[in-house]
Design a protein around this motif. Structure first.
Motif, short mmCIF file in Angstrom:
data_model
loop_
_atom_site.label_atom_id
_atom_site.label_comp_id
_atom_site.label_asym_id
_atom_site.label_seq_id
_atom_site.Cartn_x
_atom_site.Cartn_y
_atom_site.Cartn_z
N SER A 154 2.10 4.53 -2.64
CA SER A 154 1.85 5.30 -3.85
C SER A 154 2.92 6.38 -4.04
CB SER A 154 0.46 5.93 -3.82
OG SER A 154 0.32 6.75 -2.67
N TYR A 157 0.45 3.39 -7.87
CA TYR A 157 -0.13 2.82 -6.65
C TYR A 157 0.23 1.34 -6.58
CZ TYR A 157 -3.81 1.34 -9.92
OH TYR A 157 -4.49 0.79 -10.98
N TRP A 158 -0.02 0.72 -5.44
CA TRP A 158 0.42 -0.66 -5.19
C TRP A 158 1.92 -0.81 -5.49
CZ3 TRP A 158 -4.18 -3.35 -8.10
CH2 TRP A 158 -5.34 -3.22 -7.33
N PHE A 202 3.59 10.67 4.38
CA PHE A 202 4.31 10.93 3.15
C PHE A 202 5.80 11.00 3.43
CE2 PHE A 202 0.89 12.22 0.25
CZ PHE A 202 -0.14 12.53 1.13
N PRO A 206 -1.96 7.09 11.07
CA PRO A 206 -2.00 8.25 10.17
C PRO A 206 -1.29 7.97 8.85
CG PRO A 206 -0.33 8.56 11.84
CD PRO A 206 -1.07 7.31 12.23
N LEU A 207 -1.94 8.36 7.75
CA LEU A 207 -1.29 8.25 6.46
C LEU A 207 -0.06 9.15 6.49
CD1 LEU A 207 -4.45 8.64 4.19
CD2 LEU A 207 -3.51 6.56 5.21
N TYR A 209 -0.39 4.06 2.50
CA TYR A 209 -1.80 4.08 2.91
C TYR A 209 -2.16 2.74 3.56
CZ TYR A 209 -2.15 2.30 -1.93
OH TYR A 209 -1.97 1.62 -3.11
N PHE A 226 0.85 -1.19 0.00
CA PHE A 226 0.00 0.00 0.00
C PHE A 226 0.89 1.25 0.00
CE2 PHE A 226 -3.25 -2.71 -0.27
CZ PHE A 226 -4.12 -2.93 0.79
N GLY A 277 9.43 12.93 2.67
CA GLY A 277 9.71 14.36 2.71
C GLY A 277 9.76 15.04 1.36
N TYR A 297 3.50 10.28 -5.93
CA TYR A 297 2.85 11.47 -6.47
C TYR A 297 3.89 12.41 -7.05
CZ TYR A 297 -0.99 9.84 -3.57
OH TYR A 297 -1.96 9.07 -3.00
N LEU A 339 -1.41 11.61 -8.76
CA LEU A 339 -1.09 10.20 -8.51
C LEU A 339 -0.40 9.60 -9.74
CD1 LEU A 339 -1.37 7.63 -6.73
CD2 LEU A 339 -3.62 7.28 -7.80
N GLN A 395 4.03 7.78 -0.48
CA GLN A 395 3.03 7.81 0.59
C GLN A 395 2.60 6.39 0.91
OE1 GLN A 395 -0.93 8.46 -0.53
NE2 GLN A 395 -1.61 8.13 1.56
N TYR A 437 6.73 12.58 -4.22
CA TYR A 437 6.49 12.08 -2.87
C TYR A 437 6.06 10.61 -2.91
CZ TYR A 437 6.04 17.03 -1.50
OH TYR A 437 6.25 18.38 -1.28
#
Lengths: 120, 113
Positions: B40, B55-56, B104, B101-102, B97, B38, B106, B42, B52, B95, B93
């Motif tokens: 991703s 993902y995955w 990111f 808390p989600l 998920y 999980f 830096g 960006y 985005l 991230q 970035y």
């Protein structure tokens, strides 16, 4: 077409309050988790709050830095997400984005952001 | 909380050359029930919201050019831009998920050399 449009940002004094809105279109709001993410000047992205979808009871979650001061809510009939921000601090100064959480994929749609400046 | 650490903070790459960004998580973001990471990636350009890309950990979002690729599993991940274009100048970035808390990374600023 999916769109997210934030509003409500502005200049506020420390200790003050502000309410951000995010109006969405192009999809059914109640089907999705919705989040607020912010980016402070010169800093990276920081997750702020989450509103889960209808099937998950609209449960809310918060970052530790805003818990007890910020409240996320939604009105699906108005296609809108909100962030009530109280007891604002200078470190809350940032561009605030609303973002749609795609199921198990991260954030697939973002608004353009609204600037919140906390300063005396 | 899962801490995401990106490196480098910035890099300058010549047009057409490869750019590689690393991301480490403080604990695994592999969901064993779905066998997916999980994680991703960006891209954020000045004055724009994040976009985005992946993902995955390795699946490109629809419409993302195939010069962008993601790899890795567990706690170590990489975003590669195989042939840097001028329009790829941005901050990137990672991230997770996997849990709230989600969080990111830096951010990594990519510039043209």
């Amino acid at each position: 077409e999916v769109q997210l449009v934030e509003s409500g940002g502005g200049l506020v004094q420390p200790g003050g309050s502000l309410r951000l809105s995010c109006e969405v279109s192009g999809y059914t709001l109640s089907d999705h988790y919705m989040d607020w993410v912010r980016r402070a000047p010169g800093k990276g992205l920081e997750w702020v709050a989450r509103s889960k979808n209808k099937i998950n009871g609209y449960t809310t979650e918060y970052a530790a830095s805003v818990k007890g001061r910020f409240t996320i809510s939604r009105d699906d009939s108005k296609h809108s997400l909100y962030l009530q921000m109280n007891s604002l601090k200078t470190e809350d100064t940032a561009v605030y984005y609303c973002a749609r959480a795609a199921y198990l994929r991260g954030f697939d749609y973002w608004g353009q952001g609204t600037l919140v400046t906390v300063s005396s | 909380d899962i801490v995401m650490t990106q490196s480098p903070d910035s890099l300058a790459v010549s047009p057409g050359e490869r750019a590689t960004i690393n991301c480490k998580s403080s604990q695994s973001v592999l969901d064993s029930s779905k066998n997916e990471n999980f994680l991703s990636w960006y891209q954020q350009k000045p004055g724009q919201p994040p976009k985005l890309l992946i993902y995955w950990a390795s699946t490109r979002e629809s419409g993302v050019p195939d010069r962008f690729s993601g790899s890795g599993s567990g706690t170590e991940f990489t975003l590669t831009i195989s042939s840097l274009q001028a329009e790829d100048v941005a901050v990137y970035y990672c991230q997770q998920y996997y849990s709230t808390p989600l969080t990111f990374g830096g951010g990594t600023k990519v510039e043209i050399k």
